[in-house]
Write a protein that holds these residues in place. Structure first.
Motif, PDB file in Angstrom:
ATOM      1  N   VAL A  23     -21.812  12.991  20.200  1.00  0.00           N
ATOM      2  CA  VAL A  23     -21.103  11.709  20.120  1.00  0.00           C
ATOM      3  C   VAL A  23     -21.557  10.800  21.272  1.00  0.00           C
ATOM      4  O   VAL A  23     -21.795   9.599  21.084  1.00  0.00           O
ATOM      5  N   GLY A  24     -21.748  11.391  22.448  1.00  0.00           N
ATOM      6  CA  GLY A  24     -22.222  10.616  23.613  1.00  0.00           C
ATOM      7  C   GLY A  24     -23.625  10.055  23.347  1.00  0.00           C
ATOM      8  O   GLY A  24     -23.908   8.889  23.650  1.00  0.00           O
ATOM      9  N   ILE A  25     -24.487  10.871  22.753  1.00  0.00           N
ATOM     10  CA  ILE A  25     -25.849  10.423  22.434  1.00  0.00           C
ATOM     11  C   ILE A  25     -25.784   9.267  21.435  1.00  0.00           C
ATOM     12  O   ILE A  25     -26.450   8.240  21.589  1.00  0.00           O
ATOM     13  N   LEU A  26     -24.944   9.438  20.404  1.00  0.00           N
ATOM     14  CA  LEU A  26     -24.841   8.387  19.378  1.00  0.00           C
ATOM     15  C   LEU A  26     -24.302   7.096  19.988  1.00  0.00           C
ATOM     16  O   LEU A  26     -24.735   5.999  19.636  1.00  0.00           O
ATOM     17  N   ARG A  27     -23.377   7.252  20.934  1.00  0.00           N
ATOM     18  CA  ARG A  27     -22.838   6.053  21.599  1.00  0.00           C
ATOM     19  C   ARG A  27     -23.977   5.353  22.349  1.00  0.00           C
ATOM     20  O   ARG A  27     -24.178   4.152  22.209  1.00  0.00           O
ATOM     21  N   ASP A  28     -24.767   6.143  23.107  1.00  0.00           N
ATOM     22  CA  ASP A  28     -25.880   5.554  23.865  1.00  0.00           C
ATOM     23  C   ASP A  28     -26.900   4.890  22.940  1.00  0.00           C
ATOM     24  O   ASP A  28     -27.553   3.918  23.309  1.00  0.00           O
ATOM     25  N   LEU A  29     -27.048   5.465  21.741  1.00  0.00           N
ATOM     26  CA  LEU A  29     -28.033   4.918  20.805  1.00  0.00           C
ATOM     27  C   LEU A  29     -27.475   3.709  20.033  1.00  0.00           C
ATOM     28  O   LEU A  29     -28.184   3.091  19.249  1.00  0.00           O
ATOM     29  N   GLY A  30     -26.205   3.404  20.259  1.00  0.00           N
ATOM     30  CA  GLY A  30     -25.635   2.192  19.648  1.00  0.00           C
ATOM     31  C   GLY A  30     -24.934   2.407  18.325  1.00  0.00           C
ATOM     32  O   GLY A  30     -24.611   1.444  17.622  1.00  0.00           O
ATOM     33  N   TRP A  31     -24.658   3.674  17.952  1.00  0.00           N
ATOM     34  CA  TRP A  31     -24.016   3.927  16.647  1.00  0.00           C
ATOM     35  C   TRP A  31     -22.692   3.173  16.508  1.00  0.00           C
ATOM     36  O   TRP A  31     -22.382   2.638  15.458  1.00  0.00           O
ATOM     37  N   PHE A  32     -21.929   3.140  17.597  1.00  0.00           N
ATOM     38  CA  PHE A  32     -20.582   2.564  17.484  1.00  0.00           C
ATOM     39  C   PHE A  32     -20.570   1.041  17.647  1.00  0.00           C
ATOM     40  O   PHE A  32     -19.527   0.424  17.505  1.00  0.00           O
ATOM     41  N   SER A  33     -21.712   0.480  17.965  1.00  0.00           N
ATOM     42  CA  SER A  33     -21.738  -0.993  18.084  1.00  0.00           C
ATOM     43  C   SER A  33     -22.661  -1.599  17.039  1.00  0.00           C
ATOM     44  O   SER A  33     -23.200  -2.689  17.224  1.00  0.00           O
TER      45      SER A  33
END
Ligand code: DC
Length: 222
Positions: A209-219
């Motif tokens: 989840v942290g990786i996906l956040r860094d990759l911009g998944w949540f934005s």
């Protein structure tokens, strides 16, 4: 009126057998409200059909011939996709020892990969996905920025399968999956690698989840 989504996004999770990727993908699908696709199940379904017809899974011509006769489809059932052969899910037999032993040979046949990759890509027409397999970040969705590669040492992966009561030659399957000419198991360009050998599933999910956040998944602009 709610706006209609015009395009969906895919999270690609690749890695060797028993690295924990299916469990992680399933939990991510539940928590992020995505459809989970277990692409290995599709290769297993083709392999099972070939075995059931008494054909030789290591003979590419025979595999291609039977493939043409198979009625394969993929449906979305709750949060997961399901492969159907002749309209039915093949069930537990997909994880039998015989399928484990033969699936890498069948998955090396280019015609099999071409057909299954088309089915896999088609699923992105309907919803956001987390798809796990061997070539998801490298071949199926090479353009997605959301790529994770989960690995674990061979001894740890062996122990995990044994704890599930399954007899699975994970090392041999990986060697075949890495060595094949078409779409071998590789770390895709841009994938973030997680070594799960010493991690719990919860740790791997949190890290993902942290990786996906860094990759911009949540934005993303959805
Ligand atoms: O994920 P699994 O262990 O159930 O996959 C079974 C086999 O299917 C695996 O040994 C190789 C093949 N496979 C593949 O070639 N490409 C994929 N994307 C997924 C699985």
């Amino acid at each position: 009126m709610p706006t209609q989504r015009t395009r969906f996004d895919a999270i690609a999770i690749d890695g060797p057998a028993a690295s924990g990727k299916s469990t992680v993908a399933r939990i991510l699908a539940e928590t992020l409200e995505l459809t989970m696709v277990n692409s290995g199940e599709m290769y297993r379904a083709v392999t099972l059909s070939i075995l059931q017809q008494g054909a030789d899974p290591s003979a590419p011509d025979e595999v291609s011939r039977i493939l043409q006769e198979l009625e394969l489809s993929c449906i979305i059932d709750g949060r997961a996709s399901r492969i159907l052969v002749g309209g039915k899910h093949p069930g537990e037999a997909l994880r039998s020892e015989q399928v484990n032993t033969s699936v890498s040979a069948v998955a090396a046949v280019p015609e099999v990969r071409k057909l299954l990759v088309a089915l896999q890509r088609n699923l992105l027409e309907h919803s956001d996905l987390v798809m796990e397999g061997r070539d998801i970040g490298s071949v199926v969705f090479p353009e997605t920025p959301y790529k994770i590669y989960i690995e674990a040492s061979e001894s740890v992966r062996h122990r995990r399968r044994a704890a599930e009561g399954l007899n699975d030659s994970v090392g041999e399957r990986d060697r075949l999956d890495r060595a094949r000419k078409t779409a071998p198991l590789v770390v895709a360009d841009g994938a973030v690698v997680i070594d799960s050998s010493e991690m719990t599933i919860d740790d791997v999910v949190e890290h993902s989840v942290g990786i996906l956040r860094d990759l911009g998944w949540f934005s993303r602009n959805s």
